[in-house]
Design a protein around this motif. Structure first.
Motif, PDB file in Angstrom:
ATOM      1  N   PHE A  74       1.666  -2.241 -12.511  1.00 30.56           N
ATOM      2  CA  PHE A  74       2.066  -2.210 -11.106  1.00 30.56           C
ATOM      3  C   PHE A  74       1.056  -2.883 -10.176  1.00 30.56           C
ATOM      4  N   ASP A  75      -0.202  -2.494 -10.315  1.00 32.07           N
ATOM      5  CA  ASP A  75      -1.229  -3.031  -9.410  1.00 32.07           C
ATOM      6  C   ASP A  75      -1.414  -4.534  -9.595  1.00 32.07           C
ATOM      7  N   ALA A  76      -1.303  -4.991 -10.822  1.00 31.93           N
ATOM      8  CA  ALA A  76      -1.586  -6.399 -11.097  1.00 31.93           C
ATOM      9  C   ALA A  76      -0.435  -7.323 -10.697  1.00 31.93           C
ATOM     10  N   ASN A  77       0.773  -6.810 -10.664  1.00 24.72           N
ATOM     11  CA  ASN A  77       1.938  -7.667 -10.388  1.00 24.72           C
ATOM     12  C   ASN A  77       2.798  -7.105  -9.252  1.00 24.72           C
ATOM     13  N   PHE A  78       2.124  -6.706  -8.204  1.00 22.86           N
ATOM     14  CA  PHE A  78       2.836  -6.004  -7.137  1.00 22.86           C
ATOM     15  C   PHE A  78       3.975  -6.826  -6.547  1.00 22.86           C
ATOM     16  N   GLU A  79       3.694  -8.083  -6.278  1.00 19.71           N
ATOM     17  CA  GLU A  79       4.701  -8.921  -5.623  1.00 19.71           C
ATOM     18  C   GLU A  79       5.974  -9.033  -6.455  1.00 19.71           C
ATOM     19  N   LYS A  80       5.828  -9.081  -7.778  1.00 14.49           N
ATOM     20  CA  LYS A  80       6.992  -9.224  -8.649  1.00 14.49           C
ATOM     21  C   LYS A  80       7.697  -7.890  -8.872  1.00 14.49           C
ATOM     22  N   LEU A  81       6.917  -6.815  -8.946  1.00 19.13           N
ATOM     23  CA  LEU A  81       7.501  -5.515  -9.275  1.00 19.13           C
ATOM     24  C   LEU A  81       8.284  -4.911  -8.113  1.00 19.13           C
ATOM     25  N   LEU A  82       7.837  -5.162  -6.898  1.00 20.17           N
ATOM     26  CA  LEU A  82       8.554  -4.643  -5.731  1.00 20.17           C
ATOM     27  C   LEU A  82       9.608  -5.681  -5.355  1.00 20.17           C
ATOM     28  N   VAL A  83      10.811  -5.515  -5.876  1.00 20.78           N
ATOM     29  CA  VAL A  83      11.832  -6.559  -5.764  1.00 20.78           C
ATOM     30  C   VAL A  83      12.481  -6.611  -4.385  1.00 20.78           C
ATOM     31  N   ASP A  84      12.421  -5.524  -3.616  1.00 19.90           N
ATOM     32  CA  ASP A  84      13.007  -5.515  -2.266  1.00 19.90           C
ATOM     33  C   ASP A  84      12.080  -4.724  -1.353  1.00 19.90           C
ATOM     34  N   PRO A  85      10.986  -5.346  -0.887  1.00 20.98           N
ATOM     35  CA  PRO A  85       9.982  -4.629  -0.097  1.00 20.98           C
ATOM     36  C   PRO A  85      10.562  -3.929   1.132  1.00 20.98           C
ATOM     37  N   GLU A  86      11.365  -4.615   1.921  1.00 22.35           N
ATOM     38  CA  GLU A  86      11.891  -4.017   3.159  1.00 22.35           C
ATOM     39  C   GLU A  86      12.856  -2.876   2.840  1.00 22.35           C
ATOM     40  N   GLY A  87      13.686  -3.070   1.842  1.00 22.49           N
ATOM     41  CA  GLY A  87      14.595  -1.998   1.447  1.00 22.49           C
ATOM     42  C   GLY A  87      13.825  -0.779   0.979  1.00 22.49           C
ATOM     43  N   PHE A  88      12.755  -1.005   0.233  1.00 25.80           N
ATOM     44  CA  PHE A  88      11.902   0.096  -0.226  1.00 25.80           C
ATOM     45  C   PHE A  88      11.287   0.834   0.956  1.00 25.80           C
ATOM     46  N   ARG A  89      10.772   0.086   1.935  1.00 25.08           N
ATOM     47  CA  ARG A  89      10.132   0.699   3.103  1.00 25.08           C
ATOM     48  C   ARG A  89      11.110   1.596   3.858  1.00 25.08           C
ATOM     49  N   LEU A  90      12.308   1.113   4.084  1.00 26.40           N
ATOM     50  CA  LEU A  90      13.295   1.885   4.848  1.00 26.40           C
ATOM     51  C   LEU A  90      13.750   3.134   4.099  1.00 26.40           C
ATOM     52  N   ARG A  91      13.853   3.017   2.790  1.00 25.29           N
ATOM     53  CA  ARG A  91      14.299   4.155   2.002  1.00 25.29           C
ATOM     54  C   ARG A  91      13.171   5.182   1.834  1.00 25.29           C
TER      55      ARG A  91
ATOM     56  N   LYS B 203       0.835  -1.208   0.000  1.00 24.70           N
ATOM     57  CA  LYS B 203       0.000   0.000   0.000  1.00 24.70           C
ATOM     58  C   LYS B 203       0.867   1.255   0.000  1.00 24.70           C
ATOM     59  N   LEU B 204       1.954   1.217   0.748  1.00 25.97           N
ATOM     60  CA  LEU B 204       2.897   2.331   0.783  1.00 25.97           C
ATOM     61  C   LEU B 204       3.437   2.610  -0.621  1.00 25.97           C
ATOM     62  N   ALA B 205       3.848   1.564  -1.311  1.00 25.08           N
ATOM     63  CA  ALA B 205       4.400   1.720  -2.657  1.00 25.08           C
ATOM     64  C   ALA B 205       3.345   2.269  -3.620  1.00 25.08           C
ATOM     65  N   ASN B 206       2.116   1.838  -3.456  1.00 26.16           N
ATOM     66  CA  ASN B 206       1.035   2.319  -4.318  1.00 26.16           C
ATOM     67  C   ASN B 206       0.832   3.822  -4.152  1.00 26.16           C
ATOM     68  N   TYR B 207       0.807   4.291  -2.898  1.00 23.89           N
ATOM     69  CA  TYR B 207       0.667   5.730  -2.636  1.00 23.89           C
ATOM     70  C   TYR B 207       1.870   6.489  -3.192  1.00 23.89           C
TER      71      TYR B 207
END
Length: 240
Positions: free
Chosen positions: A179-196, A95-99
Motif C-alpha cells: 500500500f505505502d509503496a504504490n499509493f497512487e495505483k492502489l487508490l483507484v478513485d481518490p475523490e470517491g474514497f474521500r467522500l465515502r 494520508k487519509l487512506a493510510n490512517y
C-alpha cells in the motif's frame, strides 16, 4: 421402688454416665476433626484460587492497558483522518487512506478465556472468599469483561469490517500489502474514497469512544481487585 423397676446402684449409674459421656465426647471429637480437616482443605483450595486470580488480574490489567493504548491510537488517527477528509488535495487523501487502513488492521486482544472465578462459581466454591466486598468486586469485574468489553470488541470488529467493505471498490485490495509503496495505483478513485470515508470515520469514532471509556473502566476495576488483595495480604489477621 417395685421389683419391676429396681433402683440402680451407684456403681451402675456411674458406669452408665461414663459410657454416655464417652459416646458424646467421641461424636464431638469426630465432628471437630472433620471440621478441622474440611477447613484445612478449604484453606488449601482458597490459597490456590487466590494465587490464580492474582495472576489473572495482573494479566487483565496488562491486557486492558495495551488495548487502551491501541484504542487511543485509533481515536487519534480517526480524528486526524476526519480532518484530512475535509481537504480534496491528493496528498491529504493519501494520508487519509493510510490512517483508515492502519485503524482497520490494528491488532488487539480478542481472546477471553474462562477465569478462575468462573471455575469457583461452577464448583459452588465462590463463598470460600469470605470478604464480601472482594468477592463482589471480582464477580463484577469479570462479568464486565465477559459482557461489555467483549461486546465492544465484537461491535468494533463488525464496524471495521463494514467500513472496509464500503471503501473496497476504491482500493486495489489484492495488492494492499504494498500500500505505502504504490499509493497512487492502489487508490483507484481518490475523490470517491474521500467522500465515502468521511461519514464512515465519524461512525467509527463513536464506537471507538465507547471502547476507550469501557476499557478504562475495566482496567480500573481490576486495579481495585489488586489493591484490595494487596491490602488483605498486608493484614495477616484478615480472612479472605
Amino acid at each position: 421402688m417395685s421389683k419391676l423397676f429396681p433402683s440402680p446402684d451407684a456403681k451402675s449409674l456411674s458406669e452408665y454416665i461414663i459410657q454416655v459421656f464417652l459416646i458424646i465426647f467421641s461424636i464431638l471429637a469426630a465432628t471437630w476433626v472433620g471440621q478441622c480437616t474440611e477447613r484445612e482443605r478449604n484453606e488449601e483450595k482458597l490459597a490456590v484460587y487466590i494465587a490464580s486470580i492474582r495472576e489473572e488480574v495482573d494479566f487483565e490489567i496488562q491486557r486492558h492497558d495495551l488495548n487502551l493504548t491501541d484504542a487511543q491510537n485509533d481515536f487519534d488517527e480517526i480524528i486526524e483522518a476526519i480532518r484530512l477528509a475535509a481537504h480534496p488535495s491528493l496528498d491529504s487523501i493519501y494520508k487519509l487512506a493510510n490512517y483508515f487502513i492502519k485503524v482497520n488492521i490494528r491488532g488487539v486482544f480478542r481472546t477471553y478465556p474462562s477465569s478462575t472465578w468462573d471455575a469457583m462459581v461452577a464448583a459452588g466454591e465462590s463463598e470460600l472468599i469470605k470478604d464480601l466486598d472482594l468477592r463482589q468486586q471480582i464477580a463484577t469485574s469479570f462479568a464486565f469483561r465477559n459482557t461489555t468489553i467483549r461486546e465492544d470488541l465484537r461491535e468494533w470488529d463488525a464496524a471495521n469490517q463494514e467500513a472496509y467493505e464500503q471503501v473496497a471498490s476504491f482500493i486495489d485490495l489484492p495488492n494492499l500489502g504494498n500500500f505505502d509503496a504504490n499509493f497512487e495505483k492502489l487508490l483507484v478513485d481518490p475523490e470517491g474514497f474521500r467522500l465515502r470515508a468521511g461519514p464512515i470515520l465519524k461512525s467509527l469514532l463513536r464506537q471507538c469512544s465507547f471502547r476507550l471509556f469501557h476499557l478504562d473502566v475495566a482496567k480500573g476495576q481490576f486495579e481495585l481487585i489488586k489493591e484490595m488483595m494487596d491490602d488483605m495480604e498486608m493484614d495477616t489477621n484478615a480472612e479472605l
